[in-house]
Each structure stands twice: as C-alpha cells, then as structure tokens.
Design an enzyme around this catalytic site. Structure first.
Site, PDB file in Angstrom:
ATOM      1  CG  HIS A 277      -8.871  -3.362  -2.003  1.00  0.00           C
ATOM      2  ND1 HIS A 277      -9.866  -2.601  -2.593  1.00  0.00           N
ATOM      3  CD2 HIS A 277      -8.201  -2.626  -1.021  1.00  0.00           C
ATOM      4  CE1 HIS A 277     -10.146  -1.515  -2.001  1.00  0.00           C
ATOM      5  NE2 HIS A 277      -9.158  -1.311  -0.926  1.00  0.00           N
ATOM      6  CG  PHE A 278      -9.031  -9.389   1.435  1.00  0.00           C
ATOM      7  CD1 PHE A 278      -9.717  -9.667   2.863  1.00  0.00           C
ATOM      8  CD2 PHE A 278      -9.985  -9.658   0.404  1.00  0.00           C
ATOM      9  CE1 PHE A 278     -11.078 -10.564   3.014  1.00  0.00           C
ATOM     10  CE2 PHE A 278     -11.239 -10.231   0.741  1.00  0.00           C
ATOM     11  CZ  PHE A 278     -11.662 -10.647   1.769  1.00  0.00           C
ATOM     12  CG  HIS A 279      -6.994  -2.893   3.559  1.00  0.00           C
ATOM     13  ND1 HIS A 279      -6.277  -1.689   2.951  1.00  0.00           N
ATOM     14  CD2 HIS A 279      -7.971  -2.657   2.903  1.00  0.00           C
ATOM     15  CE1 HIS A 279      -6.970  -1.028   2.446  1.00  0.00           C
ATOM     16  NE2 HIS A 279      -8.025  -1.582   2.217  1.00  0.00           N
TER      17      HIS A 279
ATOM     18  CD  GLN B 201     -15.071  -0.716  -2.151  1.00  0.00           C
ATOM     19  OE1 GLN B 201     -16.257  -0.952  -1.770  1.00  0.00           O
ATOM     20  NE2 GLN B 201     -14.572  -1.534  -3.073  1.00  0.00           N
TER      21      GLN B 201
ATOM     22  CG  ASP C 284      -2.039   1.020   1.270  1.00  0.00           C
ATOM     23  OD1 ASP C 284      -1.768   2.263   0.748  1.00  0.00           O
ATOM     24  OD2 ASP C 284      -3.111   0.853   1.592  1.00  0.00           O
ATOM     25  CB  ILE C 285       1.345   3.978  -2.381  1.00  0.00           C
ATOM     26  CG1 ILE C 285       2.654   4.909  -2.620  1.00  0.00           C
ATOM     27  CG2 ILE C 285      -0.071   4.726  -2.587  1.00  0.00           C
ATOM     28  CD1 ILE C 285       2.817   5.197  -4.109  1.00  0.00           C
TER      29      ILE C 285
END
Length: 144
Positions: free
Chosen positions: A107-109, A101, A37-38
C-alpha cells in the site's frame, strides 16, 4: 515481520478487498482500491492498495502489474491535491517491519501536508471521526 515471508490472507487490507471489513472508499476499479486511513497522520490521509495480487510489499509486486497500479496511485494523489489543496504531498510506502510497515499488503500512503502542521506518528492515536472521513472521501472522489 521480516521483509520476505508468505502472504497472509487474513490481513486487514485483504479483508477489505473481500468485503469482510468496511472501509471509507475513495476510488475502486479492477486494479486498485483507495480508501481513507482510519488512523490518519494528516487530514486527508489516503491509502491505495492493489487488487488481485498477494504482494506483501513493493518487492513482491508482479512487475507486469506495477505500471497500472502506480497509475492509480498517481491518479488518487492528483485528486487529493485538487480536492484539499495542500502545500505538499507525501507519497510513502514501507517495506518490512523495520521500515515501519504495519499491514503486510502492499500500500501507498498519500498524505496532504500543510506548512506549519506536523503529521501524527504512523499507525497511532485514536480512530478518526467516520463522518469526517466520509466527507473527505467525497471531496477527493469528486476529482477522480
């Protein structure tokens, strides 16, 4: 955005899957792409997205593709745990704007948690240092 809407092919994750936008890859196969994740909430914050589907959220994911995708989420979560040795892991997924969201591709974190540390707010702050993200990606990828 609402919980249910048409999939938008110009979302940032769809662009990453097409190779139009770069990302710091951790893992990729025919089912999923995992990348750093940026705007990480914690050090080592990794995202896992499905490939070959137009699923805005978990509810949109075709059932027949869910099992293989979730196996990849678990595989990456285990690698994050082995590489970074956190005290805990958050595996989080948001559905709809009201739930938090911000990118409308499923997507999963995966967020490593250390006792005493606090996570930064979701989708906030300045972008992370790319050198640090690449180093973390390499550490995690070594355990896949």
């Amino acid at each position: 955005m609402t919980l249910h809407a048409d999939y938008q092919t110009d979302n940032i994750f769809a662009k990453m899957l097409r190779g139009d936008v770069p990302c710091v890859k951790v893992f990729e196969d025919d089912v999923a792409l995992a990348f750093m994740d940026i705007f990480p909430q914690t050090e080592g914050h990794t995202l896992v997205i499905p490939k070959g589907v137009e699923a805005r959220n978990f509810l949109d994911m075709p059932t027949d593709k869910l099992g293989a995708y979730m196996e990849r989420v678990q595989k990456v979560a285990r690698a994050v745990e082995k590489a970074l040795k956190p005290d805990g892991l958050r595996v989080i997924q948001f559905n709809g704007a009201s739930a938090g969201q911000t990118v409308y591709h499923l997507h999963f974190h995966i967020m490593p948690i250390r006792e005493g540390d606090s996570a930064r707010p979701h989708a906030s702050g300045a972008p992370a240092d790319m050198g640090q993200l690449n180093a973390l990606a390499d550490q995690i990828a070594a355990h896949l």
